[in-house]
Design a protein around this motif. Structure first.
Motif, PDB file in Angstrom:
ATOM      1  N   VAL A   1      28.978  46.927  37.812  1.00 60.59           N
ATOM      2  CA  VAL A   1      29.248  46.259  36.566  1.00 60.59           C
ATOM      3  C   VAL A   1      29.890  47.263  35.817  1.00 60.59           C
ATOM      4  CG1 VAL A   1      28.226  45.161  34.551  1.00 60.59           C
ATOM      5  CG2 VAL A   1      27.166  44.874  36.857  1.00 60.59           C
ATOM      6  N   GLY A   2      31.282  47.088  35.360  1.00 65.00           N
ATOM      7  CA  GLY A   2      31.908  47.893  34.341  1.00 65.00           C
ATOM      8  C   GLY A   2      33.482  47.399  34.240  1.00 65.00           C
ATOM      9  N   PRO A   3      34.247  48.203  33.664  1.00 62.57           N
ATOM     10  CA  PRO A   3      35.643  47.684  33.451  1.00 62.57           C
ATOM     11  C   PRO A   3      36.634  47.736  34.535  1.00 62.57           C
ATOM     12  CG  PRO A   3      35.230  49.972  32.808  1.00 62.57           C
ATOM     13  CD  PRO A   3      33.762  49.686  33.246  1.00 62.57           C
ATOM     14  N   GLU A   4      36.073  48.177  35.731  1.00 65.86           N
ATOM     15  CA  GLU A   4      37.061  48.030  36.881  1.00 65.86           C
ATOM     16  C   GLU A   4      36.738  46.754  37.725  1.00 65.86           C
ATOM     17  OE1 GLU A   4      33.527  50.354  38.089  1.00 65.86           O
ATOM     18  OE2 GLU A   4      34.925  50.550  36.349  1.00 65.86           O
ATOM     19  N   VAL A   5      35.628  45.818  37.366  1.00 62.89           N
ATOM     20  CA  VAL A   5      35.198  44.810  38.299  1.00 62.89           C
ATOM     21  C   VAL A   5      35.152  43.801  37.302  1.00 62.89           C
ATOM     22  CG1 VAL A   5      33.520  44.026  39.669  1.00 62.89           C
ATOM     23  CG2 VAL A   5      33.664  46.282  39.675  1.00 62.89           C
ATOM     24  N   THR A   6      35.997  42.638  37.594  1.00 62.50           N
ATOM     25  CA  THR A   6      35.933  41.440  36.887  1.00 62.50           C
ATOM     26  C   THR A   6      35.153  40.434  37.749  1.00 62.50           C
ATOM     27  OG1 THR A   6      38.099  42.085  36.038  1.00 62.50           O
ATOM     28  CG2 THR A   6      37.705  39.576  36.104  1.00 62.50           C
ATOM     29  N   ASP A   7      34.452  39.607  37.232  1.00 66.10           N
ATOM     30  CA  ASP A   7      33.729  38.256  37.648  1.00 66.10           C
ATOM     31  C   ASP A   7      34.399  36.996  37.452  1.00 66.10           C
ATOM     32  OD1 ASP A   7      31.206  40.298  36.965  1.00 66.10           O
ATOM     33  OD2 ASP A   7      30.914  39.412  38.821  1.00 66.10           O
ATOM     34  N   VAL A   8      34.782  36.320  38.512  1.00 65.40           N
ATOM     35  CA  VAL A   8      35.595  35.186  38.258  1.00 65.40           C
ATOM     36  C   VAL A   8      34.895  33.822  38.719  1.00 65.40           C
ATOM     37  CG1 VAL A   8      37.362  33.797  39.561  1.00 65.40           C
ATOM     38  CG2 VAL A   8      37.780  36.354  38.981  1.00 65.40           C
ATOM     39  N   ARG A   9      34.707  32.934  37.652  1.00 63.92           N
ATOM     40  CA  ARG A   9      34.206  31.882  38.004  1.00 63.92           C
ATOM     41  C   ARG A   9      34.978  30.344  37.744  1.00 63.92           C
ATOM     42  NH1 ARG A   9      31.080  35.167  34.619  1.00 63.92           N
ATOM     43  NH2 ARG A   9      28.992  35.615  35.261  1.00 63.92           N
ATOM     44  N   ILE A  10      34.581  29.279  38.424  1.00 62.91           N
ATOM     45  CA  ILE A  10      35.239  28.137  38.452  1.00 62.91           C
ATOM     46  C   ILE A  10      35.292  27.482  37.126  1.00 62.91           C
ATOM     47  CG2 ILE A  10      35.150  25.795  39.372  1.00 62.91           C
ATOM     48  CD1 ILE A  10      33.751  26.933  41.783  1.00 62.91           C
ATOM     49  N   ASP A  11      36.574  26.880  36.843  1.00 62.41           N
ATOM     50  CA  ASP A  11      36.766  26.173  35.614  1.00 62.41           C
ATOM     51  C   ASP A  11      37.005  24.729  35.656  1.00 62.41           C
ATOM     52  OD1 ASP A  11      39.391  26.363  35.902  1.00 62.41           O
ATOM     53  OD2 ASP A  11      39.822  26.652  34.145  1.00 62.41           O
ATOM     54  N   LEU A  12      37.417  24.514  37.149  1.00 65.23           N
ATOM     55  CA  LEU A  12      38.090  23.143  37.247  1.00 65.23           C
ATOM     56  C   LEU A  12      37.394  22.700  38.804  1.00 65.23           C
ATOM     57  CD1 LEU A  12      39.574  20.293  36.548  1.00 65.23           C
ATOM     58  CD2 LEU A  12      41.377  21.531  37.812  1.00 65.23           C
TER      59      LEU A  12
END
Length: 420
Positions: free
Chosen positions: A60-71
């Protein structure tokens, strides 16, 4: 007939990833684990970029982005047949958010708006212009040309957004897989990987059970849409192992690594063997230009892994216990590190790591020059294939009874999204 060159892809929407090399210093007291790669020039002139470490899959930190469904759109009940998908084999998206979906079972390409609303169907079953017999993949070139891979008619046809056939060409390679894995580069060439088997123990007829091995020469075959010229590039040799039982059935050896090659849209190819974190970029002739290495620990194959394999198969076929135990004994000492690679529409290399079954899919991103651009963790399990264009991941998911839904997941900060 001569067909016009492929339309260059439209300029994509920037991906809003958190770039480790530019944000770590201002957002975190500790330096990014990938902030200081070692670079050197190899004897052939290629550049080697070696990373001493990369983020862990639970970082968990600035180098890791969590991506979630929006549609998400689809239908279980079937009230609207246009929202019922029997077997999705392709999802593509235009720069304005228009989504194209190929349903193999229905033999249709349907078009949806950015909100998932059904708009029209532009290809249906048939043998005429713009019609499909057995299509297992689609690729969108820019916003104006959708390529459809129709293996039953042995051709690839391009249609406009209304479904009007614009051009077509005969497939340079006859074979096909579950989902079309051909690709186009920006020079107007279509590429498809193929193998020529050199040796195979399965064909030699030795009696009795035992380990089998095979060697194949790997090629990328190209078709230039402007000149109709067909060419090929040798990518090297690949080997495989299998086990043949006394009953003469065969099975691959679990946890064996494999070779993975993908077309690089600006030109050339990316390659990796999934057993190690060593990525290679080559030119059109197969000569090495860049190598990326990362020091990630290996994942051992344990005695529990071997026992679980045996017991899961003995439960169905107890008479073959000895064969299953022989297969387990042939497993390598370590599991593959990587799942595979792909290149997005901004020419970024996505490297998918192997993770435990209950963990989220995890990717590392690199530039064409080998710069680490951050990592992405998905909050969902994507379908068999996924496509990364115009700042989002497009794929499908299935519910508990196997009903399929098309999904979109924007590549922006995790706190900007909520699960639908």
């Amino acid at each position: 007939m001569v067909h016009p060159a492929i339309t260059p892809a439209a300029v994509p929407v920037p991906i809003l990833l958190l770039l480790a090399l530019t944000t770590a210093a201002s957002s975190c007291d500790t330096e990014s684990p990938a902030g200081n790669p070692a670079r050197e020039t190899l004897s052939n002139g290629a550049t080697l970029v070696r990373y001493p470490d990369l983020p862990a899959i639970d970082s968990v930190g600035p180098e890791v982005t969590d991506v979630r469904i929006d549609l998400r759109f689809g239908s279980r009940e079937g009230d609207d047949s246009n929202l019922t998908f029997g077997n999705i084999r392709g999802v593509q998206a235009a720069s304005d958010g228009t989504i194209y979906v190929l349903d193999y079972q229905a033999a249709e390409v349907r078009v949806f708006g950015p909100d998932g609303e059904y708009l029209r169907t532009i290809a249906r079953r048939g043998e005429g212009p713009g019609e499909i017999a057995e299509a297992n993949g689609i690729l969108l070139s820019g916003d104006t040309l959708l390529w459809i891979h129709d293996y039953a008619q042995n051709r690839i046809e391009g249609v406009d957004p209304a479904g009007q056939e614009i051009r077509w060409f005969t497939k340079p390679i006859f074979g096909y897989g579950y989902i079309w894995d051909g690709a186009f580069d920006r020079q107007g060439r279509y590429w498809k990987e193929t193998e020529h088997r050199e040796t195979d123990e399965l064909d030699r007829g030795e009696p009795g059970p035992g380990l089998l091995s095979s060697t194949s020469r790997v090629y990328f075959k190209s078709h230039d849409l402007s000149t109709e010229h067909v060419d090929s590039v040798h990518m090297g040799e690949t080997t495989g192992r299998a086990y043949r039982s006394a009953a003469d059935w065969g099975t691959q050896i679990p946890f064996d690594p494999s070779d993975n090659h993908v077309v690089n849209p600006p030109g050339g190819f990316w390659s990796v063997n999934t057993g190690s974190y060593r990525l290679t970029r080559t030119d059109d002739g197969g000569d090495t230009l860049l190598v990326i290495e990362a020091a990630l620990p290996g994942i051992p194959v344990t005695s529990d892994d071997r026992s679980a394999y045996v017991e899961s198969r003995v439960e169905r076929e107890p008479e073959y216990r000895r064969d299953f135990e022989a297969v387990a004994a042939l497993m390598p000492d370590f599991k593959p590190i990587l799942h595979g690679i792909l290149v997005d529409d901004q020419d970024r290399l996505w490297v998918r790591r192997i993770v435990p079954p209950d963990a989220s899919p995890f990717f590392d991103l690199f530039s064409q020059d080998g710069d680490y651009l951050g990592s992405v963790r998905l909050a969902f399990q994507p379908g068999y294939r996924y496509w990364i264009v115009h700042g989002a991941i497009y794929t499908w998911i299935a519910d508990e009874v196997g009903v399929q839904y098309v999904v979109r997941a924007p590549l922006a900060r995790a706190d900007q999204h909520r699960e639908p």
